[in-house]
Design a protein around this motif. Structure first.
Motif, PDB file in Angstrom:
ATOM      1  N   TRP A 123      44.280  50.074  41.592  1.00 27.68           N
ATOM      2  CA  TRP A 123      45.138  49.929  42.763  1.00 27.68           C
ATOM      3  C   TRP A 123      45.935  48.624  42.707  1.00 27.68           C
ATOM      4  N   ASN A 126      48.764  48.998  40.081  1.00 29.34           N
ATOM      5  CA  ASN A 126      49.655  50.146  40.175  1.00 29.34           C
ATOM      6  C   ASN A 126      51.112  49.678  40.195  1.00 29.34           C
ATOM      7  N   ASP A 128      53.810  51.137  41.190  1.00 24.41           N
ATOM      8  CA  ASP A 128      54.667  51.587  42.290  1.00 24.41           C
ATOM      9  C   ASP A 128      54.267  50.978  43.630  1.00 24.41           C
ATOM     10  N   PHE A 129      52.965  50.951  43.924  1.00 28.08           N
ATOM     11  CA  PHE A 129      52.536  50.422  45.229  1.00 28.08           C
ATOM     12  C   PHE A 129      51.356  49.469  45.101  1.00 28.08           C
ATOM     13  N   ILE A 131      49.277  45.925  44.801  1.00 22.54           N
ATOM     14  CA  ILE A 131      49.437  44.680  45.560  1.00 22.54           C
ATOM     15  C   ILE A 131      50.015  43.565  44.686  1.00 22.54           C
ATOM     16  N   ASN A 133      52.312  43.816  42.192  1.00 26.83           N
ATOM     17  CA  ASN A 133      53.768  43.981  42.156  1.00 26.83           C
ATOM     18  C   ASN A 133      54.393  43.729  43.522  1.00 26.83           C
ATOM     19  N   PHE A 134      53.673  44.060  44.596  1.00 26.41           N
ATOM     20  CA  PHE A 134      54.168  43.773  45.940  1.00 26.41           C
ATOM     21  C   PHE A 134      54.320  42.274  46.155  1.00 26.41           C
ATOM     22  N   SER A 138      57.680  40.208  46.829  1.00 20.74           N
ATOM     23  CA  SER A 138      57.803  39.529  48.115  1.00 20.74           C
ATOM     24  C   SER A 138      57.983  38.026  47.955  1.00 20.74           C
ATOM     25  N   LYS A 143      60.748  42.297  40.154  1.00 19.29           N
ATOM     26  CA  LYS A 143      60.278  43.678  40.106  1.00 19.29           C
ATOM     27  C   LYS A 143      59.150  43.765  39.076  1.00 19.29           C
ATOM     28  N   GLN A 146      55.244  48.214  34.986  1.00 23.69           N
ATOM     29  CA  GLN A 146      54.228  49.269  35.035  1.00 23.69           C
ATOM     30  C   GLN A 146      53.050  48.815  34.160  1.00 23.69           C
TER      31      GLN A 146
END
Length: 292
Positions: A123, A126, A128-129, A131, A133-134, A138, A143, A146
């Motif tokens: 998780w 991941n 796409d979603f 934490i 990469n978030f 942020s 970006k 993968q």
């Protein structure tokens, strides 16, 4: 004479559980694996003796070669960095207040299920979603890649998970090594005007070399046995970029039912690990220093 016999009897009596465990779970399976490696057996039909053909197959098998290269690369990623970080953390926690609590926090991942750790990190990583990469997007406007599907990043990503999980174990070993270093060395160096960094590189690191040797050997052995993390997080992919030796053994034995070939590959893995261990022990004579 009777007392001597009695002491001998009770001595063997108390070490009997360990001896039985060693025979049952180490020596006998090792011998059985070598015998099985000389057979052609699918688990159902009668076994056929084929000599060393399974070893020849493993040696020329592209999948085994790919798995060996991936495992070596993974070992190079995890062992040096894991040792370096463990030394830094051990030195930082050696004299700090509430060190027992900090040690507990660092050691918790060691006793956590590898499958649970892998699921959590799936998780986190991941693409796409996740934490990670978030946070990259942020905080830095980046970006994130993968992590688990990029051919060049999947093994480094698994290495990050392994370093994080094994850090507590290595830290505890180095903490024990630090307790064996006499304060006299540091007091003498302070009189000579040595800085903290000089003390670390000239005293701590050399006198921790026996501990470093032990952690290195254990780390190499452990890195060559990677399976659960790769199995849960990537299934050996993408395009076998995280395909390791133990994963190769699993596929041969439990997917293709080629138990003889799997046993031959396992025997070759044992020889590789033994060779690395002997070589490391021999080379260590040049860099391991024991305090007088």
């Amino acid at each position: 004479m009777n007392r001597k016999r009695s002491n001998t009897f009770w001595g063997y009596f108390f070490i009997a559980p360990q001896l039985i465990g060693l025979l049952s779970f180490s020596l006998i399976p090792l011998i059985t694996t070598f015998v099985l490696s000389t057979l052609d057996w699918d688990g159902f039909q009668p076994a056929t003796f084929i000599g060393f053909n399974n070893f020849s197959y493993a040696f020329h098998n592209p999948d085994f070669q790919k798995a060996l290269v991936n495992t070596l690369y993974y070992s190079l990623l995890t062992v040096p960095m894991g040792i370096f970080l463990a030394i830094l953390v051990a030195v930082a926690l050696n004299k700090v207040r509430y060190r027992v609590m900090y040690r507990l926090f660092f050691f918790m991942p060691v006793v956590t299920s590898s499958v649970a750790v892998a699921i959590v990190w799936m998780w986190l990583l991941n693409g796409d979603f996740g934490i990670i990469n978030f946070l990259l997007h942020s905080l830095f406007g980046i970006k994130g890649p993968q992590w688990l599907t990029n051919l060049n990043l999947v093994l480094p990503s698994l290495a990050i998970v392994s370093i994080w999980q094994k850090l507590g174990f290595n830290m505890i070993i180095f903490l024990a090594g630090l307790q064996g270093i006499s304060r006299d060395y540091y007091e003498a160096s302070m009189i000579d005007g040595a800085s903290r960094s000089q003390q670390f590189w000239k005293i701590t690191v050399p006198l921790l070399s026996p501990t470093t040797l032990f952690v290195t050997i254990i780390g190499i052995i452990d890195s060559f046995k990677i399976f659960d993390t790769a199995f849960v997080m990537t299934s050996g992919g993408p395009a076998k970029a995280s395909y390791t030796i133990v994963y190769h053994l699993y596929e041969l034995a439990f997917k293709n039912f080629q138990f003889g070939r799997s046993a031959a590959a396992a025997t070759m893995l044992f020889v590789i690990i033994l060779t690395f261990t002997i070589a490391q022990t021999y080379i260590s004579r040049k860099w391991v220093h024991y305090a007088d």
